[in-house]
Scaffold this active site. Structure first.
Site, PDB file in Angstrom:
ATOM      1  N   HIS A   1      -6.962  -1.998  -9.252  1.00 24.14           N
ATOM      2  CA  HIS A   1      -6.372  -1.375 -10.296  1.00 24.14           C
ATOM      3  C   HIS A   1      -6.928  -1.233 -11.455  1.00 24.14           C
ATOM      4  CE1 HIS A   1      -2.712  -3.031  -8.153  1.00 24.14           C
ATOM      5  NE2 HIS A   1      -3.819  -2.570  -6.870  1.00 24.14           N
TER       6      HIS A   1
ATOM      7  N   ARG B   1       0.934  -1.135  -0.012  1.00 29.06           N
ATOM      8  CA  ARG B   1      -0.063   0.099   0.180  1.00 29.06           C
ATOM      9  C   ARG B   1       0.903   1.300  -0.081  1.00 29.06           C
ATOM     10  NH1 ARG B   1      -5.147  -1.433  -1.122  1.00 29.06           N
ATOM     11  NH2 ARG B   1      -6.507  -3.174  -0.057  1.00 29.06           N
TER      12      ARG B   1
ATOM     13  N   SER C   1       2.586   0.693  -7.402  1.00 28.31           N
ATOM     14  CA  SER C   1       1.401   0.004  -8.956  1.00 28.31           C
ATOM     15  C   SER C   1       0.803   1.614  -9.324  1.00 28.31           C
ATOM     16  CB  SER C   1       0.593  -0.755  -8.002  1.00 28.31           C
ATOM     17  OG  SER C   1       0.910  -1.917  -7.394  1.00 28.31           O
TER      18      SER C   1
ATOM     19  N   GLY D   1       1.450   3.033  -2.388  1.00 26.88           N
ATOM     20  CA  GLY D   1       1.423   3.699  -4.216  1.00 26.88           C
ATOM     21  C   GLY D   1       2.234   3.212  -4.854  1.00 26.88           C
TER      22      GLY D   1
ATOM     23  N   ARG E   1      -6.249   2.129 -14.236  1.00 29.97           N
ATOM     24  CA  ARG E   1      -6.056   1.735 -15.321  1.00 29.97           C
ATOM     25  C   ARG E   1      -7.135   2.485 -17.165  1.00 29.97           C
ATOM     26  NH1 ARG E   1      -4.906  -3.632 -13.162  1.00 29.97           N
ATOM     27  NH2 ARG E   1      -5.880  -4.471 -14.791  1.00 29.97           N
TER      28      ARG E   1
END
Length: 451
Positions: free
Chosen positions: A325, A286, A290, A288, A329
């Site tokens: 996620h 967690r 990604s 950040g 995107r």
């Protein structure tokens, strides 16, 4: 030739002092402040001399006392600061300085020079070839103008040792017949302006990112740029994406952004920018990491997102993470769920985001039943295959991984094995990457950026 980049920014620099856009804010936060583009060659020849250039030389630890030649491309005020000639007259100098450029540009310098000042003006036009001290200079046309056609030029400079550079700043996209003039040049370095980024609505006096790639491609096709050429983007401004994204975008065409104060020895480079750029993003759970990886590639129209974790039946928390996620995107991205990352790296024709190496390693440990006593050597062979594919990947690629080993020692043998294997994997991938970033509390901290 030794080239010191006195500045690599556009007329307003980067960041623009009056702007708070995302690109300017990112540059300011990083402390990457680019001044107006100019260069100092071997401490004796200047390529452009805007008002910021003399002071930039001092900030970068150089003096202009030995400068004997100034090549001016045109008279826009970020390239021409004629007051420098007055300041030189206030110092003790015992040799003449040549000021070379288009006639209209030189005319703007004359009022700054006294009748006894040691200054000689040499007007040039596209097509001229001249000897400038120990340098051979060809004058090339620019797709740029101040007031009239032909009042802006570019320079092909060959050093005393035969090394050769192209100073292509400022210019917009060049016509097809222009490349005949530089066919087979095999430049050691090309300094090409890239001002407008993704803004295609600002005219054709400067390069956009797509046009920059096309120009580099045309230079390669005619033999002006080879595998050994260091292709450097200059005259950069805030119409570009943040610099971390820009590095990846430029690397896709074998180029890189120049940095203020960097020194390049022309002729001793071997193509500093790889045909791609490999980036490793590390971080805790967690952190950040990604999100940051996604931001690095968000300016590409199409990206393949490689999800190595797959699905987990009955795991609601995992399903929620995957859903978050996916929502984040862009719709134009393609998702591939696989742990055969090496095959994807070898076969992809568009940028890749691999998320993440930790779940990839877990999948390989599962596949080889290492948790129940299987041979870890099979996993190590998979790591070697992954690294070979990572090295040879032909497109920009960003991989995400968990930073391990900073917390408590895992209480189980399997936990310690995973920690050790992932730590070694991260180190080896980092060693093969042009950029490595650690994300802490949502803040990306660059660990490595190879120019």
């Amino acid at each position: 030739m030794e080239v010191l980049l006195l500045g690599t920014g556009a007329a307003d620099g980067w960041p623009n002092p009056f702007c708070t856009c995302a690109s300017c804010s990112d540059a300011a936060a990083r402390g990457e402040i680019r001044g107006q583009t100019a260069a100092l060659v071997d401490d004796v020849l200047m390529l452009d001399c805007g008002p910021e250039a003399p002071r930039a030389a001092l900030r970068h630890g150089r003096t202009l006392a030995g400068v004997r030649h100034i090549l001016l491309t045109h008279s826009h005020p970020d390239h021409l600061g004629p007051q420098a000639l007055l300041f030189r007259a206030w110092a003790t100098v015992d040799f003449e300085i040549e000021v070379i450029g288009p006639p209209d540009t030189l005319d703007q310098c004359r009022d700054w020079v006294g009748p006894t000042d040691a200054v000689r003006f040499v007007p040039v036009a596209a097509g001229d070839v001249l000897t400038v001290g120990e340098y051979r200079v060809r004058v090339l046309p620019a797709a740029h103008r101040v007031l009239s056609e032909g009042d802006s030029v570019l320079y092909d400079v060959q050093g005393p040792g035969g090394d050769r550079l192209l100073w292509a700043c400022d210019t917009g996209p060049l016509p097809a017949d222009w490349f005949e003039r530089v066919a087979g040049a095999g430049y050691d370095a090309v300094f090409l302006e890239e001002t407008f980024g993704d803004r295609i609505d600002l005219g054709d006096a400067h390069h956009t990112l797509p046009a920059f790639g096309e120009t580099v491609g045309a230079l390669r096709a005619c033999g002006a740029v080879t595998e050994r050429t260091d292709v450097v983007a200059v005259h950069l401004g805030h119409h570009n994406p943040p610099v971390a994204q820009l590095r990846i975008r430029l690397a896709a065409c074998g180029a890189r952004p120049g940095d203020d104060g960097e020194v390049t020895t022309v002729g001793q480079t071997t193509g500093k920018a790889a045909a791609t750029q490999r980036t490793l993003v590390l971080g805790g759970v967690r952190s950040g990491k990604s999100r940051h990886a996604e931001e690095l590639l968000e300016s590409f129209p199409a990206v393949t997102y490689v999800a190595t974790g797959g699905t987990r039946d009955g795991d609601a928390e995992w399903a929620e993470r995957v859903a978050l996620h996916r929502v984040r995107r862009p719709r134009s991205w393609t998702t591939v769920e696989t742990d055969d990352v090496a095959s994807v790296l070898r076969g992809s024709r568009e940028p890749l985001l691999i998320d993440c190496l930790g779940t990839w390693l877990t999948a390989r440990l599962d596949r080889h039943d290492v948790w129940s006593g299987g041979d870890v050597a099979a996993v190590e062979a998979d790591v070697e295959d992954l690294l070979e594919a990572w090295r040879s990947c032909a497109v920009p690629v960003v991989a995400v991984s968990n930073e391990v080993g900073s917390g408590v020692v895992p209480p189980t043998a399997s936990g310690r094995l995973f920690r050790d294997l992932l730590g070694r994997l991260n180190a080896r991938v980092a060693a093969e990457s042009e950029a490595v970033t650690l994300v802490v509390a949502g803040i990306p901290l660059p660990l490595r950026t190879i120019r």
